[in-house]
Structure formats: C-alpha cells, structure tokens
Design a protein around this motif. Structure first.
Motif, short mmCIF file in Angstrom:
data_model
loop_
_atom_site.label_atom_id
_atom_site.label_comp_id
_atom_site.label_asym_id
_atom_site.label_seq_id
_atom_site.Cartn_x
_atom_site.Cartn_y
_atom_site.Cartn_z
N UNK A 107 -1.93 2.13 4.40
CA UNK A 107 -3.32 2.56 4.42
C UNK A 107 -3.63 3.69 3.45
N UNK A 108 -2.61 4.42 3.04
CA UNK A 108 -2.82 5.55 2.13
C UNK A 108 -2.59 5.18 0.67
N UNK A 109 -2.13 3.97 0.44
CA UNK A 109 -1.81 3.59 -0.94
C UNK A 109 -3.05 3.24 -1.74
N UNK A 110 -2.99 3.54 -3.04
CA UNK A 110 -4.07 3.18 -3.95
C UNK A 110 -4.03 1.67 -4.21
N UNK A 111 -5.20 1.07 -4.37
CA UNK A 111 -5.26 -0.39 -4.57
C UNK A 111 -6.11 -0.72 -5.79
N UNK A 112 -5.61 -0.44 -6.99
CA UNK A 112 -6.40 -0.69 -8.20
C UNK A 112 -6.43 -2.16 -8.63
N UNK A 113 -5.54 -3.00 -8.10
CA UNK A 113 -5.49 -4.41 -8.51
C UNK A 113 -5.78 -5.33 -7.33
N UNK A 114 -6.14 -6.57 -7.66
CA UNK A 114 -6.43 -7.57 -6.63
C UNK A 114 -5.20 -7.86 -5.78
N UNK A 115 -4.02 -7.95 -6.42
CA UNK A 115 -2.79 -8.22 -5.69
C UNK A 115 -2.52 -7.14 -4.66
N UNK A 116 -2.71 -5.90 -5.08
CA UNK A 116 -2.46 -4.80 -4.14
C UNK A 116 -3.41 -4.86 -2.95
N UNK A 117 -4.65 -5.23 -3.19
CA UNK A 117 -5.60 -5.36 -2.08
C UNK A 117 -5.18 -6.48 -1.15
N UNK A 118 -4.70 -7.60 -1.74
CA UNK A 118 -4.24 -8.72 -0.92
C UNK A 118 -3.02 -8.36 -0.09
N UNK A 119 -2.22 -7.42 -0.60
CA UNK A 119 -1.04 -6.97 0.14
C UNK A 119 -1.37 -5.95 1.22
N UNK A 120 -2.63 -5.57 1.31
CA UNK A 120 -3.04 -4.67 2.39
C UNK A 120 -3.09 -3.21 2.01
N UNK A 121 -2.92 -2.90 0.74
CA UNK A 121 -2.99 -1.51 0.31
C UNK A 121 -4.37 -0.94 0.63
N UNK A 122 -4.38 0.14 1.38
CA UNK A 122 -5.63 0.84 1.70
C UNK A 122 -6.44 0.24 2.81
N UNK A 123 -5.99 -0.85 3.42
CA UNK A 123 -6.80 -1.55 4.43
C UNK A 123 -7.13 -0.70 5.65
N UNK A 124 -6.15 -0.01 6.19
CA UNK A 124 -6.34 0.71 7.45
C UNK A 124 -6.90 2.11 7.28
N UNK A 125 -7.06 2.53 6.06
CA UNK A 125 -7.50 3.90 5.82
C UNK A 125 -8.91 4.14 6.36
N UNK A 126 -9.10 5.29 6.99
CA UNK A 126 -10.40 5.67 7.53
C UNK A 126 -10.97 6.80 6.69
N UNK A 127 -12.11 6.57 6.06
CA UNK A 127 -12.76 7.57 5.23
C UNK A 127 -13.40 8.62 6.13
N UNK A 128 -12.86 9.84 6.10
CA UNK A 128 -13.23 10.87 7.07
C UNK A 128 -14.73 11.13 7.13
N UNK A 129 -15.41 11.05 5.98
CA UNK A 129 -16.84 11.39 5.95
C UNK A 129 -17.72 10.34 6.62
N UNK A 130 -17.14 9.22 6.96
CA UNK A 130 -17.90 8.19 7.67
C UNK A 130 -17.90 8.41 9.18
N UNK A 131 -17.22 9.44 9.64
CA UNK A 131 -17.05 9.66 11.08
C UNK A 131 -17.65 11.00 11.50
N UNK A 132 -17.92 11.12 12.78
CA UNK A 132 -18.50 12.34 13.33
C UNK A 132 -17.58 13.54 13.08
N UNK A 133 -18.17 14.60 12.64
CA UNK A 133 -17.38 15.80 12.37
C UNK A 133 -16.50 15.67 11.14
#
Length: 430
Positions: free
Chosen positions: A357-383
């Motif tokens: 979830x913390x990995x950078x995903x600059x390519x399509x393959x990396x996105x398909x492998x799940x890079x960055x999928x679970x990461x939660x962008x802090x500013x989208x949440x309360x507080x």
C-alpha cells in the motif's frame, strides 16, 4: 639556535617508515597503489591533529617524484595561490602523471573565493591538489572543489601505533640516542596525546629533556609532573581544542549559561574557528534540545549563517547570545534516541519489504500488482488521519520514538495516543 622539534626530526620519508593509517597505505590500502604508481588524484586528507596528513602529502610527492608546493591557509591569499599555480604550470608535466603537487594545510580556513581560485588548476590538471583538514570537508570545502577531489579519512593513532612511534624515535633520533632511555610506563603519555602523534612526541621530548644525566626512565608520575609544570610547552599549538569544546557543549547540555559563556570565551581567545563553534551548537540544538524547543534549531542555524557572513569580532556577540539561549532552553534527546533506535533496528532486520500500500505505482503493471491499493490518503478522513500500519509487517507496533518529559513533547505524546491508541500505546513509557 632553536632546536628542531622531535616530530620534525623523525618525520617519515617513505611508506615503509610511515606508521598507522593501514586502511589507506597498508598492503591493501586504498591509497597505496596510487602513491606507488605516481597516479595519485587530487584529494582531501581529513583527520584529527597529529595523524600524519602533512607527512603523507610529502611522501606522495617523494614517491611520485613530482614538484611539491605548499601553502598554509592561515597566511595565504588568492595572490599566493595564483603565484604557486603559475610556478606549477611552468614546472612542466601538464596533463601527465608528473604534474606538480600543491599541498594546502588547513584548507578549511580558505574562503570561498580562495577555494574558487583553485578550481581551474585542478580541473585542467595543472596541479594535483592535496588539502589537509581537521574539519568535515562536506561543510568546509566548496562543492565544486570537493567534487574534483577524493576524500580520505585519517584516524587517530591507536595505542600500539603510538608506542611504536616512541620506539622509533629512540632508535633513529640522534639527540635521543645520546641518552639511555627506558620506557617503563606509557599510559600517561598516551592519555595526554589523545591519539595525536605530534603531541605525543612533544611531551616525550619535554620529559626526556627535563632529566639531567644520561639515564632516563619514563614513568607515568614523571610525565604528569612535567606536563603540569610546563603546560604551555606541550600545549602551545592549542591542542586543548577537543577538551574545551567538550566542556562548552556539556555546559550547555547541563543548562549552565555561565560556564557555557566562559568556555566560549576560552575558545575565542584561543583563536578557535568560529564556524566550528557555531556548527557544534547547531548539532546540540537538535541532539540535546530537539522538539522540547524547535526554535533552538532555527536560532543555531541563524547563528551559523551569521557567523559565516560577519566574522570576528562581532560574531562573538552572536555566539554568546546563542549559547545562552541554548543553555537556558528545555532539553530533550528524544529525537537523537529515536534515530539511534531506528538505525539499530535496520541493522538487525535488514532490508524489509515496503508494504504494498505504500509503494509508488508509476506503471500499469505496478498498479495491476496492487502497488498503492490499500493506501489511505490522510486528508480524505476526519482529522486528517486514517489508521494504517506504515511499518514493515515484521515491525508492526514497534515504538521507536518516545517523547521527552517536557510540555511540548508531552503534547506530542497526547496527540499520538489519541490517534494510535493501543497500536503504539503512548500511555506507557518504553
């Protein structure tokens, strides 16, 4: 006629005579083959006083049979540099292995303009530059010049090296050979020297000369008695440098502005490099005060910049103000301990994988492998906070930073406990 000091009389003339620094000039040393082949590049020799920087520079010149020019940064200006470069150019050997060597002692004392005047000669191969410094070249040598030089670190002499140096002095020096010298104890000599070979020989010669007659037995008691009776004679080159800066830093750490300003005055009156003092306060502001008072780091950094711009004598006032501010500030070494803990963990656990979830995903393959999928962008949440385990799986819930016991860091502790609750459990220490 003034007698030549012992350290100068027995100065080594070749690698076989050169003691210590085996990591550089020993059989497997990184610098040895360059010296023997006469292909030594421009370089900076960085190490404490009395570790053989000047001697090594002389040996490099002798072994490679090159013309040798020397300048001291204390009393040389741009004009002197240009004159030496002109001589070096006319000495022949341009763009060959025999280009002249220009040795600059205490190169850290050169201003930017003085260092700039060396660039062309080094870059075009008119000279091979060898600079000697006791200060970190990353701070004191301009980047353009530093990038054109290799940096070699010299270490303080070990006990065995110092004892071998004493034996060599007795064996080869004509003056000492006139006496029957027996060394019964070396602890005091070595302790006073602090790993500085020049200082060791100065004290040794002082003690030997204090005894009338031809028989001399060197004991700890004799050494200490002579050093205490003749402090200026063995410390005439300001070699209390490290003791006094230590007293200064410890006084600030101990929140005593009176002692801090006293030791500051001792350094100023002794001709200490003002940027060295300012840099040490900059380190202390983070190491010993840290987030207990973050303004301390800003104050210390501004002091370093001001001292670099203004110079003496006005800088003494700025240094005094900063020393008093740091001494009277709340203290915390929590940041210092945190990075120490983190480095220890890294050394013990090696290169643990970065969570997907913390990995950078600059390519399509990396996105398909799940890079960055679970990461939660802090500013989208309360507080502006979303729970996520940012450490490698093997280190989950490892608490590395423990806030210090002061109002500002206790506020940080409350902040962390509200967000992380039992994950790091900041309600408990340790």
């Amino acid at each position: 006629m003034q007698q030549i000091p012992l350290a100068e009389r027995i100065r080594p003339n070749n690698l076989q005579e050169y003691l210590s620094q085996s990591h550089l000039v020993g059989d497997q040393g990184t610098l040895r083959q360059h010296i023997l082949n006469g292909t030594t590049p421009s370089l900076i020799l960085w190490g404490p006083p009395g570790t053989g920087k000047t001697t090594l520079a002389n040996i490099i010149a002798q072994e490679s049979k090159r013309p040798f020019y020397t300048l001291s940064a204390i009393n040389s200006g741009v004009k002197d540099i240009r004159e030496v470069i002109d001589k070096a150019k006319s000495a022949g050997g341009l763009f060959t292995a025999k280009n002249p060597i220009l040795f600059i002692d205490e190169i850290h004392r050169f201003s930017k303009s003085q260092q700039d005047s060396l660039l062309g000669a080094v870059e075009k191969g008119w000279v091979t530059l060898i600079g000697a410094t006791t200060e970190n070249p990353s701070f004191e040598v301009i980047p353009a010049l530093l990038s054109r030089c290799q940096v070699y670190v010299l270490e303080a002499f070990a006990k065995a090296d110092l004892e071998n140096l004493l034996k060599r002095a007795i064996r080869i020096d004509k003056t000492l050979s006139e006496k029957d010298i027996k060394i019964t104890e070396t602890d005091a000599l070595i302790r006073i020297s602090g790993g500085d070979a020049r200082k060791l020989l100065n004290v040794f010669e002082l003690v030997v000369n204090s005894i009338e007659g031809s028989e001399v037995e060197i004991t700890n008691k004799l050494v200490l008695s002579q050093v205490q009776a003749n402090p200026a004679r063995y410390d005439k080159t300001g070699e209390q440098h490290y003791d006094i800066i230590s007293a200064f830093i410890k006084s600030i750490r101990g929140s005593d502005p009176n002692a801090a300003v006293y030791w500051l005055a001792r350094m100023i009156e002794g001709g200490e490099d003002l940027k060295f003092i300012a840099r040490r306060m900059l380190i202390l502001a983070s190491e010993d005060i840290g987030n207990a008072n973050p303004t301390a780091l800003i104050m210390a950094n501004n002091t370093f910049q001001a001292v670099s711009t203004i110079g003496y004598p006005e800088s003494r006032i700025i240094l005094s103000q900063c020393a008093i501010y740091l001494a009277t500030s709340l203290k915390s070494n929590a940041s210092y301990l945190a990075i120490g803990n983190a480095q220890r963990i890294v050394k013990e656990t090696g290169d643990l994988s970065v969570p997907l979830g913390l990995r950078n995903a600059p390519t399509k393959l990396m996105k398909e492998l799940g890079y960055g999928d679970e990461y939660k962008y802090a500013h989208d949440y309360s507080g502006n906070f979303a729970f996520y385990d940012f450490l490698p799986t093997e280190l989950s819930q490892t608490k590395i930073y423990e806030p210090g016991n002061n109002p500002r860091e206790q506020s940080q502790k409350d902040f962390l406990q509200k967000r992380w609750k039992d994950h790091y459990n900041y309600n408990n220490n340790g």
